[in-house]
Scaffold this motif. Structure first.
Motif, PDB file in Angstrom:
ATOM      1  N   ILE A  93       0.842  -1.202   0.000  1.00 11.47           N
ATOM      2  CA  ILE A  93       0.000   0.000   0.000  1.00 11.47           C
ATOM      3  C   ILE A  93       0.870   1.241   0.000  1.00 11.47           C
ATOM      4  N   ARG A  94       1.918   1.194   0.799  1.00 14.56           N
ATOM      5  CA  ARG A  94       2.795   2.367   0.882  1.00 14.56           C
ATOM      6  C   ARG A  94       3.507   2.636  -0.443  1.00 14.56           C
ATOM      7  N   ASN A  95       3.667   1.569  -1.227  1.00 16.08           N
ATOM      8  CA  ASN A  95       4.361   1.761  -2.489  1.00 16.08           C
ATOM      9  C   ASN A  95       3.440   2.220  -3.618  1.00 16.08           C
ATOM     10  N   CYS A  96       2.153   2.230  -3.334  1.00 10.27           N
ATOM     11  CA  CYS A  96       1.228   2.649  -4.379  1.00 10.27           C
ATOM     12  C   CYS A  96       1.481   4.108  -4.722  1.00 10.27           C
ATOM     13  N   LYS A  97       1.564   4.375  -6.017  1.00  8.43           N
ATOM     14  CA  LYS A  97       1.929   5.736  -6.434  1.00  8.43           C
ATOM     15  C   LYS A  97       0.707   6.650  -6.469  1.00  8.43           C
ATOM     16  N   SER A  98      -0.463   6.071  -6.632  1.00  7.66           N
ATOM     17  CA  SER A  98      -1.643   6.929  -6.750  1.00  7.66           C
ATOM     18  C   SER A  98      -2.772   6.351  -5.905  1.00  7.66           C
TER      19      SER A  98
ATOM     20  N   ALA B 135      -4.221   3.338  -7.613  1.00  8.48           N
ATOM     21  CA  ALA B 135      -3.441   2.121  -7.415  1.00  8.48           C
ATOM     22  C   ALA B 135      -3.710   1.533  -6.032  1.00  8.48           C
ATOM     23  N   GLU B 136      -3.855   2.441  -5.051  1.00  7.32           N
ATOM     24  CA  GLU B 136      -4.111   1.986  -3.689  1.00  7.32           C
ATOM     25  C   GLU B 136      -5.463   1.280  -3.628  1.00  7.32           C
ATOM     26  N   ILE B 137      -6.444   1.901  -4.247  1.00  4.38           N
ATOM     27  CA  ILE B 137      -7.786   1.300  -4.221  1.00  4.38           C
ATOM     28  C   ILE B 137      -7.774  -0.053  -4.920  1.00  4.38           C
TER      29      ILE B 137
END
Lengths: 958, 153
Positions: A23-28, A31-33
């Protein structure tokens, strides 16, 4: 890529760590969702899978769900798995289960039962760690269901001899939480006395928790916990005289038990000073010791040391102020705070300003506070933090009296020029109040208010400019000066609209007082006002038009000029209906009415009756009653502490004008055509309206004239409020009527043909209601059908108080109409008249009847005559929810018969209406059509009037 | 105390604890509003502010803001020290705590807070007692209840 920390103590859940890291690496956000949805799908499939999950996996997934929820996403599953974890015998699994429940509990009743069951087991486990988990969960959730289940169990755990200390602590705070949320469910009893004795406990952690609990309980019922006073003082005394080593682990940065000290001092603030002299002097000694310690050199340079020490000091000062009985202590406290006013720590300066505000309202320390005026003014100018400056404004306001009012008002005005926008309105209100309150000559007052408008016109609320007008109208010695001053102020090329309002009103009333001077002749005045006209908003333009017609009355020489203006297309054909109406009516009036009539209609405003200052009321609303230092009470204090508990000022100052002329916290009449209103005020309505044929329907535009008029007591019968009537068809309790002054609540119960209603009248203002009466009247036809007997009520309702009235009701025969509750009282000199339709309906006298399907259809057929059935088809007004519909039908008073109708979507009910003369059996059927969003309601009873009425009542509900 | 929030300088909420029943929607709104207010304040400003009908006490530790909402009559300075004691506890438990510890071990942070504060009131002010309770819990799972290493999938 983010570093993933090495799993620290305890067990790590690697899968969880990986997920968090993803999750922390998600750029947007997208992407997190996406990642979260993937995880949710995975967890869902695991939970639904055939393979039984082991405890560890369950724990891990529940923990992931929790993480997702805490990220701000919705979670709609996993509750059951979390509940399963509660009964695990592995500690960490249980712990995660409890955490999930605490954070994500929902009111699903089945789950609550399961959760409560698990809690019950853990409470009985005698394992202190498990017991604590359970207690934490109860405290965290704190719901009513939990209170119902455990409120009687926890006191037992708390005072049992064999309970371990750590469990006692949790039990005390758990009980505190339940008492805050559902005080009615926490039973007082034999345990209360034993709880007080926990103040003597050896374990300081237990004492700390117990003190919090006792304080909460003592706030609600001080008498039950009186014995805690002496124990608390003894405990406090031991702490303040101890050397720091005595308390070992409870010493915090060289301060002995600061938390406990603060709590004990707080507990003592639930009570007046102790009467017992020995006890009292012991407490005084404690307080002196605390004050002395403040003068000692610090034992540590750390901020924690000084914070802890000063936390105790400030709490001690709060107690001294609360007692308000020891002049020496009060003055010492004030001096101490004076030192803090110049401390380099912003926090201390902030708190000192705040605390001094309350000291300013004690007659013993008021003078001592005043000596710091220069420092406070300096704070206003130099503090860099707006919240500190705000405190300085508050303190200046609190320390103001006649001796320093001019200085303080000047300083506040000059601060206003640069003040933060967020606090300008409040400063404006404060200046307006002080200027009025301490005005010795009213020219100063008028100047101050005009200055306010000049400096901060945008922040001058209606209340303020209404007020200056009211004062000018009431004081003839200031009227000439006011007219001259506004005239001069209006010369400025750009003046604030609020000034135009005040100017228009005052010149309209008192322009004649300066008309002798050729520089301010009527025509000059008119031209000056009219030069502002096109720049103003509609309400102000409306006010100016009223000023013009008053000019016609005052100065016949400008009549032609003004008529010209009124006649112009821009007025007569104004797009705004209010302005157009005024122009037409005023023009007509000026042409038709004789000078005598004009003079009567536009006679000078009569003085306003005295009332509580609406500006003060507004300030209180803004700040909340507790936050406003009570500048009035000070002068009434006789050394008792009453004033600090009184939320509202007594307003007994000798200034005749203190009382306001136009409280805004009262219902305004719907705006009416201005002329009709002005004539009504003078009591000569018929001739003029008849003459001019002006009784056009009341316009809806804001009418400024109405706003500035006092609301004369209206003696005609008020309109009956029916607004909430139909809300009570399916329920018996609630608020039936509410305006800005009064709230009327009902609690009703019915049995067979008898009923009783408890009516609660709540005074929402700070002022007494006088000559309060309330009676019930019925239309003639109803009088024989329904007998209502109202008990008398007390004629006075204190500000903020509630009184109860009992109505006894008997249903003689079936009826359609409803009785009316008439309430009258005097508020601030005005008679208030309220009428409310009482929700006593035929269905209240229902007794539900059970019957089998066979019986139902048999009776249904018996009631087949055409006049016995009433049917109505109507559109759904609310979402078509089965449970809600069921609840409403039950609330209507009939039994809901299951499995009677062949279509399970339909609702079928039966009941008997009881009256003294007869019993009427009644069957109903409601068929929802969700597609069409319609209902069909059918009622069959043996009497057509009953069928008719019941159908009317029930069809309004869906 | 009504609630406690931990959030980062970037406005990410790291921990939230509510001591009175509050609807999720209101929580989100309050958190947003409060973060904005607090993050906008300059370093030297005082740690207290009035917000709605509550008093806010906050303090920044490294990249994290600790923020408590207390009632009108509650003591601001002691609340500052509640925050500090909580930080000390986290520090002691994690060994020089950083934001990452709280992110990756959020559940532990909640457990520690629960041991320290309950129903918004301080449960035990002794650092030793609180840590003992937490460590005992850890021990409980390591010694008595550990299901074995094979659980680490």
């Amino acid at each position: 890529m983010n570093k993933m920390p090495a799993v620290s103590k305890g067990d790590g859940m690697r899968g969880l760590a990986v997920f968090i890291s993803d999750i922390r690496n998600c750029k947007s956000k997208e992407a997190e969702i996406k990642r979260i949805n993937k995880e949710l799908a995975n967890i869902r499939s695991k939970f639904k899978g055939d393979k039984a999950l082991d405890g560890y996996s369950k724990k891990k997934y529940v923990c992931k769900l929790l993480f997702i929820f805490l990220l701000g996403h919705d979670i709609d599953f996993g509750h059951m798995e979390a509940v399963n974890l509660l009964s695990s015998n592995k500690y960490t699994e249980k712990q995660i289960g409890y955490l999930f429940i605490s954070v994500l509990v929902n009111s699903n009743s089945d789950l609550i039962r399961l959760i409560n069951n698990a809690i019950k087991n853990d409470l009985a486990s005698r394992n202190p760690t498990f017991m604590n988990l359970a207690l934490h969960c109860i405290a965290n959730v704190g719901s009513r269901e939990m209170a119902e289940a455990f409120a009687s169990e926890i006191p037992r755990i708390l005072v049992a001899g064999d309970t371990m200390d750590c469990v006692k602590q949790s039990a005390a705070l758990c009980l505190l939480r339940l008492n805050r949320t559902s005080p009615d469910l926490v039973p007082m009893g034999e345990w209360t006395a034993r709880v007080v004795h926990l103040l003597n406990d050896q374990h300081l952690g237990v004492v700390t928790s117990a003190t919090s609990l006792i304080t909460t309980l003592a706030q609600k019922s001080p008498d039950n916990f009186k014995t805690s006073i002496s124990l608390a003082i003894a405990r406090l005394s031991r702490i303040v005289t101890s050397t720091s080593i005595d308390l070992q682990d409870y010493t915090y940065y060289f301060v002995a038990a600061p938390w406990l000290s603060v709590k004990l001092l707080r507990l003592l603030q639930c009570y007046p000073p102790p009467e017992d002299t020995a006890l009292r002097s012991r407490l005084t000694e404690c307080l002196e010791t605390i004050l002395n310690k403040a003068q000692e050199p610090p034992k540590s340079k750390k901020v924690q040391h000084s914070n802890a020490k000063n936390a105790v000091l400030f709490e001690a000062i709060s107690l001294i102020i609360h007692h308000d009985s020891e002049p020496t202590l009060l003055v010492r406290a004030c001096n101490q705070l004076g030192q803090f006013l110049q401390h380099r720590e912003t926090n201390l300066r902030y708190l000192a300003l705040e605390s001094m505000c309350t000291l300013a309202s004690s007659e013993f320390s008021h003078e001592a506070v005043k000596t710091h005026i220069d420092t406070v003014i300096n704070a206003l100018k130099t503090e860099r933090d707006v919240s500190v400056r705000q405190r300085a404004v508050d303190l200046l306001y609190a320390m103001c009296d006649r001796s320093n009012a001019k200085q303080i008002v000047v300083e506040m005005l000059s601060y206003l020029e640069t003040a933060d926008y967020s606090i300008r309105e409040e400063i404006v209100l404060k200046v307006a109040i002080l200027a009025e309150k301490y005005a010795v000559d009213y020219t100063w007052y008028v100047d101050t208010i005009l200055n306010l408008i000049r400096i901060a016109g945008d922040y001058v609320s209606e209340e303020v400019w209404y007020r200056v007008i009211q004062i000018v109208i009431n004081r003839d010695d200031v009227q000439g000066y006011a007219a001259k001053t506004v005239f001069e102020a209006l010369q400025a090329p750009a003046c604030h609209e609020n000034l135009v309002k005040v100017g228009g009103y005052i010149l309209g009333e008192f322009g004649n007082l300066i008309a002798g001077d050729s520089r301010s002749s009527p025509l000059v005045q008119f031209n000056l006002l009219h030069s502002k006209f096109h720049l103003c908003s509609v309400p102000t333009q409306a006010l100016l038009l009223s000023a013009y017609i008053k000019f016609i009355n005052l100065f016949p020489e400008v009549k032609a000029t003004i008529q010209e203006v009124l006649r112009s297309d821009s007025q007569l054909r104004n797009a705004d209906v209010e302005l157009q109406q005024r122009a037409v009516e005023y023009l007509r009036l000026s042409c038709i009415a004789s000078t005598d009539i004009l003079a009567t209609v536009f006679e000078e405003m009569p003085p306003f009756p005295e009332r509580e200052s609406s500006i003060l009321a507004k300030l209180k609303r803004k700040k909340g009653p507790g936050n406003l230092p009570d500048i009035d009470a000070r002068r009434n204090v006789n050394g008792n502490t009453e004033h600090s508990e009184k939320p509202e000022p007594a307003n007994k100052s000798s200034f005749a004008l203190l009382a306001d002329l136009l409280p805004t916290n009262r219902p305004r009449p719907a705006s009416a055509s201005p002329i009709m209103l002005s004539t009504a005020t003078l009591g000569s309505t018929p001739p003029i309206t008849a003459l001019l044929n002006l009784n056009s329907p009341p316009s809806t535009g804001a009418s400024l004239l109405v706003d500035v008029f006092p609301e004369s007591s209206c003696l005609t019968a008020p309109e009956v409020s029916e607004e909430n009537f139909f809300r009570f068809v399916c329920k018996n309790n609630g608020v039936i009527y509410e305006n800005q002054l009064l709230q009327i609540g009902l609690k009703s119960e019915y049995r067979q043909n008898l009923g009783r209603i408890y009516v609660f009248y709540g005074n929402k203002t700070s002022t007494q209601f006088l000559s309060f009466t309330s009676s019930v009247t019925s239309p003639d036809s109803l009088k024989t059908q329904l007998i209502v007997h109202a008990k008398t009520v007390d004629p006075i309702i204190e500000g903020g108080a509630q009184v109860q009235q009992i109505l006894n009701i008997e249903c003689v025969s079936d009826f359609t109409d409803a009785p009316v509750l008439n309430v009258q009282f005097r508020y601030g000199g005005t008679l208030q008249n309220i009428a409310v339709k009482l929700p006593v309906m035929l269905n209240k006298f229902f007794q539900p009847t059970e019957m089998t399907s066979q019986d139902f259809f048999q009776r249904w057929k018996q009631l087949g005559a055409p006049q016995q059935e009433v049917q109505k088809i109507f559109k759904a007004k609310h979402p078509m929810d089965t449970d809600v519909t069921k609840a409403k039908i039950l609330g209507f008073g009939v039994t809901l018969l299951e499995r009677v109708d062949p279509n399970p979507e339909n609702f079928v009910g039966a009941g008997v209406i009881h009256s003294k003369n007869s019993q009427v059996g009644c069957l109903l059927r409601l068929e929802p059509n969700t597609q069409a969003q319609m209902y069909r309601l059918t009622l069959r009873t043996s009497r057509d009037s009953v069928s008719q009425r019941l159908c009317e009542l029930l069809s309004e509900q869906f | 105390m009504r609630f406690m929030l931990l959030f980062s300088r970037q406005g990410k909420l790291r921990l939230q604890k509510w001591y009175t029943a509050t609807a999720e929607r209101d929580k989100k709104k309050m958190v947003r509003e409060l973060m904005q207010t607090v993050l906008a304040r300059k370093p030297k400003m005082c740690s207290f502010l009035e917000w709605r009908d509550l008093k806010i006490v906050y303090k920044r530790y490294a990249s994290l803001y600790f923020c408590c909402a207390i009632e009108e009559q509650d003591n601001e300075l002691i609340t500052l020290e509640v925050i500090h004691r909580f930080v000390e506890l986290l520090d002691k438990y994690f060994g020089s705590v950083c934001e990452l510890d709280i992110i990756f071990n959020f559940e532990k942070a909640y457990f520690i807070l629960d041991e320290f504060l309950m129903g918004g009131e301080i449960q035990d002010t002794s650092k030793k007692s609180v840590l003992k309770a937490i460590e005992q819990a850890d021990l409980l799972q390591e010694v008595t209840w550990t299901p074995g290493k094979n659980c680490y999938v």
